[in-house]
Design an enzyme around this catalytic site. Structure first.
Site, short mmCIF file in Angstrom:
data_model
loop_
_atom_site.label_atom_id
_atom_site.label_comp_id
_atom_site.label_asym_id
_atom_site.label_seq_id
_atom_site.Cartn_x
_atom_site.Cartn_y
_atom_site.Cartn_z
N ASN A 1 1.72 -1.09 -3.96
CA ASN A 1 2.05 -1.26 -2.54
C ASN A 1 3.41 -0.64 -2.28
O ASN A 1 4.43 -1.19 -2.68
CB ASN A 1 2.05 -2.76 -2.20
N LYS B 1 4.92 -0.34 0.49
CA LYS B 1 5.60 -0.96 1.64
C LYS B 1 6.13 0.14 2.57
O LYS B 1 5.48 1.15 2.77
CB LYS B 1 6.70 -1.90 1.17
N HIS C 1 -0.88 -9.30 3.83
CA HIS C 1 0.28 -9.36 2.92
C HIS C 1 1.27 -10.40 3.45
O HIS C 1 1.44 -10.54 4.66
CB HIS C 1 0.93 -7.98 2.83
N GLU D 1 4.33 -10.35 3.73
CA GLU D 1 5.35 -9.80 4.65
C GLU D 1 4.78 -9.65 6.06
O GLU D 1 5.50 -9.79 7.05
CB GLU D 1 5.88 -8.46 4.10
N GLU E 1 -0.52 -13.77 -4.41
CA GLU E 1 0.88 -13.38 -4.40
C GLU E 1 1.74 -14.56 -3.96
O GLU E 1 1.97 -14.75 -2.75
CB GLU E 1 1.09 -12.21 -3.44
N GLY F 1 9.18 -9.59 -4.63
CA GLY F 1 10.45 -8.88 -4.44
C GLY F 1 11.66 -9.69 -4.85
O GLY F 1 12.79 -9.33 -4.50
N SER G 1 6.60 -9.45 -8.40
CA SER G 1 7.55 -8.99 -9.40
C SER G 1 6.89 -8.60 -10.73
O SER G 1 7.43 -8.88 -11.80
CB SER G 1 8.66 -10.03 -9.63
N GLY H 1 7.68 -3.26 -5.88
CA GLY H 1 8.85 -2.48 -6.30
C GLY H 1 8.58 -1.56 -7.49
O GLY H 1 8.97 -0.38 -7.47
#
Ligand code: PEP
Length: 238
Positions: free
Chosen positions: A8, A10, A93, A95, A159, A165, A195, A217
């Site tokens: 992902n 982002k 997601h 976020e 998740e 993150g 993570s 990330g």
């Protein structure tokens, strides 16, 4: 079973960076026995589809509306994504839920419309830290999954929000327990996200109910993404 690793991106990698990364990805000789997907931001989707054409790497969007077209400023539809050659999409997601007010109902509408249109879907669920501390993890997962139905083209990503993150990862046992719970509620493959890095990928992916990983990330650098893909290939053979 073949594991799935989804990266992902982002809101990273505009067209220029995406082009470089996709070229590196093509040359990286990722293991054949792992399914690999990248999820670029909307402006880089067409480029990623073209750059990865002829490879087994799938290109997913990061969100998709439930209507085919309409007065929905800022949204994109499944037919628009399919016209670009996009194979699937993330939905729900954390976020999106946290910053853009996506509710379980909106997520469910997006998921079912995308599946109906023929897109593959990775639907994200997971509890916040406060919900876990309050012992509400299972209740939250049940609520988030309640409106979803199993489908051959649906994958769920577990998740935990406190692990996204943050550098904090669920232990393999915590992930396994949540994945088993999710599979009791919905019979679909379940990815772990939060993570994931080369250092922890092998032990997370070795869990029987962990069918792959959704990686944020660590998917932005070729070395770490490729290392996670290799760990998934090894885990699938154990
Ligand atoms: C994600 O964005 O889905 C994610 C899991 O991010 P990170 O790997 O950076 O925690």
């Amino acid at each position: 079973m073949t594991k799935l690793i989804a990266g992902n991106w982002k809101m990273f990698k505009g067209q220029r960076e995406a082009a470089v990364f996709c070229r590196e990805l093509r040359d990286a000789e990722l293991p054949a026995d792992v399914d690999v997907v990248v999820c670029p931001p909307f402006p880089s989707l067409a480029l990623a589809v073209q750059a990865l054409a002829g490879t087994e790497i799938g290109v997913f969007a990061q969100n998709c509306h439930w209507a085919a077209e309409g007065a929905f400023t800022g949204e994109v539809s499944a037919p628009m994504l399919q016209e670009l050659g996009v194979y699937g999409t993330l939905v729900g997601h954390s976020e999106r839920r946290q910053w853009f007010g996506e509710t379980d109902d909106l997520v469910a509408r997006r998921v079912s419309a995308c599946l109906e249109a023929g897109l593959h879907v990775i639907a994200c669920v997971g509890e916040t830290e406060a919900e876990r501390d309050a012992g509400e993890t299972h209740t939250v997962l049940r609520r988030q999954l309640a409106a979803l139905e199993a489908d051959d083209n649906l994958v769920v990503a577990y998740e935990p929000v406190w692990a996204i993150g943050t550098g904090r990862t669920a232990t393999p046992e915590t992930a396994e327990e949540a994945h088993e719970r999710i599979k009791e509620l919905l019979d679909v493959p379940v990815l772990y996200g939060g993570s994931v890095k080369p250092e922890n990928a092998a032990e997370l992916l070795a869990q029987p109910a962990v069918d792959g990983a959704l990686v944020g990330g660590a998917s932005l650098e070729l070395a770490s993404f490729a290392a996670i893909c290799r760990a998934a290939a090894v885990a699938a053979t154990v």
